[in-house]
Design an enzyme around this catalytic site. Structure first.
Site, PDB file in Angstrom:
ATOM      1  N   ASP A 187     -46.914   4.799 -24.512  1.00 13.31           N
ATOM      2  CA  ASP A 187     -48.086   5.665 -24.687  1.00 13.31           C
ATOM      3  C   ASP A 187     -49.239   4.919 -25.348  1.00 13.31           C
ATOM      4  OD1 ASP A 187     -46.892   7.819 -23.507  1.00 13.31           O
ATOM      5  OD2 ASP A 187     -46.472   8.895 -25.363  1.00 13.31           O
ATOM      6  N   ASP A 246     -41.075  12.973 -17.432  1.00 13.73           N
ATOM      7  CA  ASP A 246     -41.223  12.672 -18.858  1.00 13.73           C
ATOM      8  C   ASP A 246     -40.084  13.291 -19.669  1.00 13.73           C
ATOM      9  OD1 ASP A 246     -42.320  11.650 -21.154  1.00 13.73           O
ATOM     10  OD2 ASP A 246     -44.240  12.678 -20.975  1.00 13.73           O
TER      11      ASP A 246
END
Length: 711
Positions: free
Chosen positions: A530, A468
């Site tokens: 997301d 990430d």
């Protein structure tokens, strides 16, 4: 044909690649694919490279357009150029802008020689497409600026099967003084006076990959990322299309930068109507120094031409990237169904909670359990919230007594090495999301990350890593720091993916903030957004597939009401949206599933077994877009063309009008197909031209999964 002249050509006045994809006839160059031609020549007077044609198949060089030289715009301004430089009567934006030690910024690159080779060379330190002698041919054109002793080597590689041209260049400083690269557009071409629209993919966090279409008007039309990364806001891709182009017909030119840093994409229509296309580094994050004897390598741009609409362009990108960009061992493997801990547990992670969630995951028949954020860091910098721990990639001993990117200022790493973050000495170190950014351009930082992640991998039976990144870059010590950062990042990732090829790596940057072709070279998949709301994801996922293969998307079924939108959608609809992606899974607490949802899981997993191999290697068709229709739909066709899967949706309940017939695509017109959606058989021609009339319930967010089997 244009007349040749007495320069040294590579070997002879005529040369051809092994497969005939590249031809050099005197000073004329032709790149030929199955459905594309790319033609340019050397002007006999200026020895500049002149664009002639990029589009459908063409075998001859036709005379250039006659443009009046009256007024101030004359000379090179009225020439369609392949590699425009600065300061020689061309008033348009350049592809290359060099600043010399004495402040001079004028360049005068002229043709010297060329070479044609089968195959394709790698780009040192950068991701790029690849292929063997039967896949790709490369033309190298050498140009030289005699005033500054700077050489430019232009690389043109054509993949005939995919109608794709990959371009990049390198600058060799053969002089005795430093130079600085102020602008570098890896792909530059001047198109004729055509009526064109530009497509870009715009968005933000949880709102990525929204299709924006606008006309290419006089002046500059474009966009850029200055966030240090390819970013959520703009993706390093643009397409030019004719106003009448659709998903299935009409001309489309795609341009995609194989790079993960700041970039700029521009089309410039000048007064003569010519359209200059530029895609490459963002000049605000350039000023890249090249010492005497040094070399600058520009990242690659892959361009695809299609006469079969945006869908034809997309499928060429998909196949090219799976076969000749992604190098992971997992690219063509069926991905395991997973459950990710984040939306279920957040930072509430310890050995007990994970053991419990992992057992619930296994009881559902899910194959892979992913431990997301919150597992690392030590007191006083434990990762118990988003204010601490980033950079300390060791298990938190308080939560995991048996063991198992960006940086928080509350971390052991930052406490010991405050000079390892990206900062400008006299300015405050500004936090974004409580984070600073490790300066991966520094060799010592690269070595730290390689060692830390290697130790972690060697400490446990790890088979999957989600990498990430959670903020953009600013306060760089110099404009060139972004380019150095990317070279460092690529070195780190190249080392780890080469050392541990058995691990399935997934990219992420708060969702789609780094979903780009550069990282897809190393990683076979990327977390798409997301935002896991299924309705929103339809738009995000369809936008992503304009150039990236669906096999590269990671998509999960999350709990409802959704954490981003608060929307409540059935588990079937949520699953159908996520099943069109290469990496499929869940992101919830199994204990929170309703009885109805739990009962649906076995059927969802059974569909995954059938669908995932088709997603991984099949052909993808956008039948109807959510921006254009209340009844969006996509279709996948297996590589052997025997099976098709259609995902059909109804967004909002409608009493009237009735849904339009859903026309399929990519079928054999003369073959007969049976289906789960109808009794008997229909021909491919009937399914593609008449279509099926689907009966949805009068309710919001309905979906259908339709299988078609060729007889």
């Amino acid at each position: 044909m244009y007349s040749t002249f007495g320069l040294l050509l590579a070997g002879a006045a005529f040369a051809a690649a092994v497969d005939g994809a590249i031809r050099a006839d005197g000073s004329n160059f032709t790149l030929t694919g199955d459905g594309v031609s790319y033609l340019f020549h050397v002007d006999p007077t200026s020895r500049d490279l002149v664009s002639d044609h990029y589009g459908g198949p063409a075998t001859d060089f036709t005379p250039p357009a006659a443009v009046s030289n009256n007024g101030w715009s004359d000379g090179l301004t009225n020439t369609r150029r392949e590699f425009p430089d600065v300061g020689r009567s061309d008033y348009r934006l350049p592809a290359i802008h060099i600043k010399h030690a004495d402040g001079d910024t004028v360049s005068a690159f002229i043709y010297q020689s060329h070479e044609i080779t089968a195959g394709k060379p790698a780009l040192p330190g950068l991701p790029a497409t690849y292929g063997g002698e039967d896949d790709v041919s490369t033309l190298s054109v050498r140009m030289y600026d005699n005033y500054s002793d700077v050489e430019a080597v232009l690389l043109y590689s054509i993949f005939p099967k995919y109608n794709a041209v990959a371009r990049s260049f390198r600058i060799n400083n053969n002089g005795t003084s430093n130079i600085s690269i102020e602008r570098a557009a890896s792909f530059s071409i001047d198109l004729p006076n055509l009526d064109l629209n530009m497509i870009e993919l715009q968005g933000d966090w949880a709102h990525e990959m929204n299709r924006v279409i606008r006309p290419v008007q006089y002046g500059e039309t474009g966009f850029r990322s200055t966030e240090g990364y390819s970013s959520h806001v703009h993706n390093p891709f643009m397409a030019l299309i004719s106003p009448t182009t659709t998903e299935s017909s009409g001309e489309a030119w795609g341009f995609n930068l194989v790079y993960s840093g700041s970039f700029a994409a521009t089309t410039e229509r000048f007064s003569n109507g010519f359209i200059r296309v530029l895609l490459g580094l963002n000049s605000l994050h350039a000023s890249i120094p090249v010492p005497p004897g040094g070399t600058f390598q520009a990242p690659e741009v892959v361009s695809v031409y299609s006469s079969e609409g945006l869908g034809g362009m997309s499928r060429s990108y998909h196949d090219l990237y799976r076969n000749h960009l992604s190098r992971s061992n997992h690219t063509f493997e069926t991905r395991p169904v997973l459950l990710n801990s984040w939306e279920g547990l957040g930072f509430d992670i310890n050995q007990t909670s994970l053991d419990s969630l992992a057992k619930q995951t296994a009881d559902l028949g899910i194959q892979l359990f992913v431990n997301d954020d919150g597992w690392f860091g030590q007191t006083p910098y434990a990762r118990i919230n988003d204010t601490a721990g980033l950079g300390d990639w060791t298990p938190n001993p308080d939560h995991f007594p048996n063991g198992l990117g960006p940086v928080n200022p509350n971390s052991t790493l930052y406490n010991e090495h405050p000079d390892w973050v990206m900062y400008q000495g006299k300015h405050a170190r500004t936090l974004t999301r409580n984070q600073l950014v490790l300066n991966v351009g520094l060799p010592e930082v690269q070595e730290y990350i390689i060692e830390a992640i290697s130790n972690l991998i060697n400490s446990a039976n790890i088979r999957y890593i989600k990498w990430d990144n959670n903020r953009g870059i600013h306060e760089m010590p110099s404009p060139a720091a972004d380019y150095a950062y990317m070279l460092g990042l690529y070195r780190v990732i190249d080392n780890l993916t080469t050392t541990y090829p058995e691990i399935l790596f997934e990219g992420c940057a708060s969702g789609g903030g780094r979903f780009d072709a550069g990282l897809l070279h190393y990683w076979p998949q990327h977390w798409t957004s997301d935002n896991t709301d299924a309705s929103n994801r339809l738009t995000i996922q369809m936008g992503t597939t304009i150039m990236y293969p669906p096999s590269a998307m990671a998509c999960h079924v999350s709990a409802v009401p959704n954490g981003v939108s608060q929307r409540n959608i059935s588990i079937d609809y949520r699953a159908h949206v996520a099943l069109m992606c290469g990496s499929f899974g869940f992101e919830l607490r199994p204990d929170d599933l309703s009885a109805e949802e739990r009962a649906a899981i076995p059927g969802i997993l059974a569909n995954w077994e059938l669908i995932n191999p088709i997603v991984i290697s099949g052909s993808f068709y956008r039948l109807r877009l959510p921006d254009d229709s209340n009844w969006p739909a996509v279709q996948l066709v297996s590589k052997d063309e025997t099976t098709a899967v259609v995902f059909a949706f109804q967004q909002q309940a409608m009493i009237k009008p009735a849904p339009p017939p859903l026309r399929m695509a990519g079928l054999n017109a003369t073959a007969m197909y049976r289906s789960t959606a109808f009794n008997g058989t229909y021909s491919g021609a009937t399914l593609m031209n008449a279509g099926l009339n689907l009966a949805f319930e009068v309710a919001d967010y309905q979906s259908m999964l339709i299988y078609l089997y060729r007889q």
